[in-house]
Write a protein that holds these residues in place. Structure first.
Motif, PDB file in Angstrom:
ATOM      1  N   LEU A 212       0.835  -1.204   0.000  1.00  0.00           N
ATOM      2  CA  LEU A 212       0.000   0.000   0.000  1.00  0.00           C
ATOM      3  C   LEU A 212       0.870   1.255   0.000  1.00  0.00           C
ATOM      4  N   ASN A 213       1.945   1.227   0.762  1.00  0.00           N
ATOM      5  CA  ASN A 213       2.837   2.388   0.801  1.00  0.00           C
ATOM      6  C   ASN A 213       3.478   2.639  -0.559  1.00  0.00           C
ATOM      7  N   SER A 214       3.828   1.561  -1.267  1.00  0.00           N
ATOM      8  CA  SER A 214       4.419   1.726  -2.604  1.00  0.00           C
ATOM      9  C   SER A 214       3.408   2.305  -3.588  1.00  0.00           C
ATOM     10  N   CYS A 215       2.101   1.995  -3.377  1.00  0.00           N
ATOM     11  CA  CYS A 215       1.056   2.562  -4.237  1.00  0.00           C
ATOM     12  C   CYS A 215       0.818   4.035  -3.926  1.00  0.00           C
ATOM     13  N   LEU A 216       1.008   4.423  -2.666  1.00  0.00           N
ATOM     14  CA  LEU A 216       0.676   5.783  -2.242  1.00  0.00           C
ATOM     15  C   LEU A 216       1.866   6.733  -2.224  1.00  0.00           C
ATOM     16  N   SER A 217       3.061   6.193  -2.098  1.00  0.00           N
ATOM     17  CA  SER A 217       4.230   7.017  -1.780  1.00  0.00           C
ATOM     18  C   SER A 217       4.468   8.158  -2.767  1.00  0.00           C
ATOM     19  N   MET A 218       4.633   7.827  -4.055  1.00  0.00           N
ATOM     20  CA  MET A 218       4.905   8.875  -5.049  1.00  0.00           C
ATOM     21  C   MET A 218       3.692   9.787  -5.222  1.00  0.00           C
ATOM     22  N   HIS A 219       2.502   9.198  -5.091  1.00  0.00           N
ATOM     23  CA  HIS A 219       1.287  10.015  -5.181  1.00  0.00           C
ATOM     24  C   HIS A 219       1.239  11.038  -4.046  1.00  0.00           C
ATOM     25  N   MET A 220       1.667  10.627  -2.842  1.00  0.00           N
ATOM     26  CA  MET A 220       1.564  11.507  -1.684  1.00  0.00           C
ATOM     27  C   MET A 220       2.544  12.678  -1.757  1.00  0.00           C
ATOM     28  N   ILE A 221       3.747  12.461  -2.277  1.00  0.00           N
ATOM     29  CA  ILE A 221       4.688  13.591  -2.359  1.00  0.00           C
ATOM     30  C   ILE A 221       4.182  14.613  -3.367  1.00  0.00           C
ATOM     31  N   MET A 222       3.643  14.127  -4.485  1.00  0.00           N
ATOM     32  CA  MET A 222       3.054  15.044  -5.468  1.00  0.00           C
ATOM     33  C   MET A 222       1.828  15.734  -4.891  1.00  0.00           C
ATOM     34  N   TYR A 223       1.022  14.963  -4.165  1.00  0.00           N
ATOM     35  CA  TYR A 223      -0.204  15.497  -3.562  1.00  0.00           C
ATOM     36  C   TYR A 223       0.117  16.611  -2.565  1.00  0.00           C
ATOM     37  N   MET A 224       1.118  16.393  -1.737  1.00  0.00           N
ATOM     38  CA  MET A 224       1.480  17.390  -0.729  1.00  0.00           C
ATOM     39  C   MET A 224       1.998  18.675  -1.359  1.00  0.00           C
ATOM     40  N   LEU A 225       2.831  18.534  -2.372  1.00  0.00           N
ATOM     41  CA  LEU A 225       3.382  19.728  -3.048  1.00  0.00           C
ATOM     42  C   LEU A 225       2.280  20.517  -3.737  1.00  0.00           C
ATOM     43  N   ILE A 226       1.425  19.812  -4.469  1.00  0.00           N
ATOM     44  CA  ILE A 226       0.357  20.486  -5.212  1.00  0.00           C
ATOM     45  C   ILE A 226      -0.664  21.086  -4.252  1.00  0.00           C
ATOM     46  N   CYS A 227      -0.989  20.364  -3.164  1.00  0.00           N
ATOM     47  CA  CYS A 227      -1.947  20.908  -2.189  1.00  0.00           C
ATOM     48  C   CYS A 227      -1.417  22.192  -1.559  1.00  0.00           C
ATOM     49  N   SER A 228      -0.121  22.252  -1.314  1.00  0.00           N
ATOM     50  CA  SER A 228       0.461  23.473  -0.756  1.00  0.00           C
ATOM     51  C   SER A 228       0.253  24.644  -1.703  1.00  0.00           C
ATOM     52  N   LEU A 229       0.451  24.407  -2.995  1.00  0.00           N
ATOM     53  CA  LEU A 229       0.260  25.464  -3.987  1.00  0.00           C
ATOM     54  C   LEU A 229      -1.212  25.837  -4.117  1.00  0.00           C
ATOM     55  N   ILE A 230      -2.093  24.824  -4.087  1.00  0.00           N
ATOM     56  CA  ILE A 230      -3.533  25.102  -4.176  1.00  0.00           C
ATOM     57  C   ILE A 230      -3.984  25.932  -2.980  1.00  0.00           C
ATOM     58  N   LEU A 231      -3.511  25.593  -1.802  1.00  0.00           N
ATOM     59  CA  LEU A 231      -3.870  26.346  -0.601  1.00  0.00           C
ATOM     60  C   LEU A 231      -3.411  27.793  -0.707  1.00  0.00           C
ATOM     61  N   CYS A 232      -2.203  27.960  -1.228  1.00  0.00           N
ATOM     62  CA  CYS A 232      -1.661  29.303  -1.389  1.00  0.00           C
ATOM     63  C   CYS A 232      -2.492  30.120  -2.371  1.00  0.00           C
ATOM     64  N   VAL A 233      -2.786  29.527  -3.536  1.00  0.00           N
ATOM     65  CA  VAL A 233      -3.552  30.226  -4.571  1.00  0.00           C
ATOM     66  C   VAL A 233      -4.978  30.515  -4.095  1.00  0.00           C
ATOM     67  N   SER A 234      -5.609  29.535  -3.424  1.00  0.00           N
ATOM     68  CA  SER A 234      -6.981  29.718  -2.945  1.00  0.00           C
ATOM     69  C   SER A 234      -7.059  30.826  -1.896  1.00  0.00           C
ATOM     70  N   ALA A 235      -6.091  30.859  -0.994  1.00  0.00           N
ATOM     71  CA  ALA A 235      -6.068  31.911   0.017  1.00  0.00           C
ATOM     72  C   ALA A 235      -5.877  33.282  -0.628  1.00  0.00           C
ATOM     73  N   PHE A 236      -5.049  33.331  -1.662  1.00  0.00           N
ATOM     74  CA  PHE A 236      -4.830  34.585  -2.388  1.00  0.00           C
ATOM     75  C   PHE A 236      -6.116  35.046  -3.066  1.00  0.00           C
ATOM     76  N   GLU A 237      -6.856  34.101  -3.666  1.00  0.00           N
ATOM     77  CA  GLU A 237      -8.122  34.444  -4.327  1.00  0.00           C
ATOM     78  C   GLU A 237      -9.160  34.970  -3.326  1.00  0.00           C
ATOM     79  N   ILE A 238      -9.204  34.371  -2.139  1.00  0.00           N
ATOM     80  CA  ILE A 238     -10.170  34.795  -1.126  1.00  0.00           C
ATOM     81  C   ILE A 238      -9.917  36.244  -0.716  1.00  0.00           C
TER      82      ILE A 238
END
Length: 394
Positions: free
Chosen positions: A263-289
């Motif tokens: 399960l970790n091998s299925c999630l691992s690469m997805h999670m690093i990409m997910y965390m990086l992109i979520c950080s950017l989405i949070l930043c952009v969304s807060a800026f839009e608000i």
């Protein structure tokens, strides 16, 4: 809950609902060759459509508002695309995990121990409530994304024809979508893209959360069985019975750790990409608000921001919860009646305790672990990015 009950599968009492949704939308490919080819073609078309959002970034780069909105949706669909691809390319591993979870879950359900049955029942109820709530949140957001452009079109455009057209998703299309009937063609295409993206997102997340909940329950049951390794004061186990219990606990723990690694091998690469992109989405969304002047628009943007934060937090929470439960597994053997038995059994107990000391850890690539502490660090990082963006805009 009535709709989810119709999706129940008696052969897969824990994951039946999640598996059926994944099968209906082709994320778990059928054995029929023609249906498999149909779903593969459907996935390719949908992913190609999502790629057009990144292409659109080039055409809206001069408008900061359009650019931020495009980046926000494009990054989210990139996450959805990556999840779909990892699930499709790792079908064998996922089926192995699903079969293991189902097999072990059914074994635990048939136990005569009421404590085990209670643990399994609580984990099942939790996964049902979580799946139901998560699907509701995603459905609400999908309906909102589809409805908002229609509302703006019939409310604003009816009064002012110069009002620019709004879309569900900012994407490039090989025709003029800003004129009729191109606008309606684009709108219909975007409806299908939004629905598929929402279902992919919810179905993938729910089966991951349900599997993590199972691992937590299995760790609790292993601790309970190791505490009963030598029986009770009134019914003490000895000889070959104890030896067989040692073997059983060893094999069950080895099996669980194997599928945890899968399960970790299925999630691992997805999670690093997910965390990086979520950080950017949070930043952009807060800026839009903060850039919006209308309270209604700020609330709508905040609702999207909440969805992203909720998604990331619930991943970190469940991974952290499983890790925390695994840290107490090694206490199980010491809770048994080991002091009443021979040196040989005590040595075996020491070996089993060392084996149980392995912590269950889920990682994001080779960079960090997926825990609540990591989530808090990401929130701090996203706020720093947001502050930098605000200062550069000023």
């Amino acid at each position: 809950m009535f709709l989810l009950s119709k999706l129940e599968d008696p052969n897969r009492p824990l994951l039946g609902i999640n598996i059926k949704v994944l099968k209906v939308f082709g994320l778990l490919l059928p054995k029929n060759v023609y249906m498999k080819m149909f779903f593969i073609c459907l996935h390719i078309i949908t992913i190609c459509y999502y790629i057009t959002q990144s292409i659109e970034t080039w055409f809206v780069k001069d408008d900061i508002n359009k650019l931020s909105n495009n980046l926000k949706t494009a990054m989210l669909t990139n996450i959805v695309t990556f999840r779909c691809l990892t699930l499709l390319f790792m079908q064998n591993k996922w089926w192995g995990i699903i079969d293991y979870v189902t097999r072990t879950d059914i074994f635990n359900r048939t136990s005569d121990d009421p404590v085990k049955v209670k643990i399994v029942s609580e984990s099942t109820n939790y996964t049902r409530k979580l799946s139901f709530g998560y699907y509701l949140i995603v459905i609400f957001n999908v309906v909102y994304f589809i409805y908002e452009p229609l509302y703006r079109y019939f409310s604003s455009r009816g009064k002012d024809k110069s009002e620019p057209l709004t879309f569900i998703i900012s994407s490039w299309l090989p025709f003029d979508k800003c004129k009729m009937p191109g606008y309606w063609y684009a709108y219909v295409i975007q409806i299908f893209g939004t629905i598929f993206g929402g279902v992919w997102l919810a179905a993938y997340d729910c089966i991951v959360f349900s599997t993590l909940t199972f691992f937590k329950a299995e760790l609790k049951i292993l601790r309970l069985d190791s505490a009963n390794l030598f029986g009770t004061e009134s019914s003490t186990a000895r000889g070959e019975t104890v030896t067989e219990r040692f073997k059983d606990l060893h094999i069950r723990h080895m099996d669980m750790m194997k599928y945890v690694r899968d399960l970790n091998s299925c999630l691992s690469m997805h999670m690093i990409m997910y965390m990086l992109i979520c950080s950017l989405i949070l930043c952009v969304s807060a800026f839009e608000i903060t850039a919006q002047t209308k309270i209604l628009q700020q609330l709508l943007k905040a609702q999207y921001l909440f969805l992203v934060i909720f998604q990331l937090f619930i991943y970190c929470w469940h991974c952290s919860d499983v890790n925390h439960t695994s840290l107490y597994l090694s206490l199980g053997p010491y809770e048994s009646l080991w002091y009443n038995h021979s040196t040989i059994h005590r040595k075996n107990l020491y070996i089993l305790t060392a084996q149980f000391s392995q912590a269950v850890v889920f990682t994001a690539g080779s960079f960090t672990t997926v825990t609540v502490a990591t989530f808090i660090s990401l929130m701090k990082g996203a706020y720093s990015f947001y502050t930098l963006l605000r200062k550069s805009e000023n």
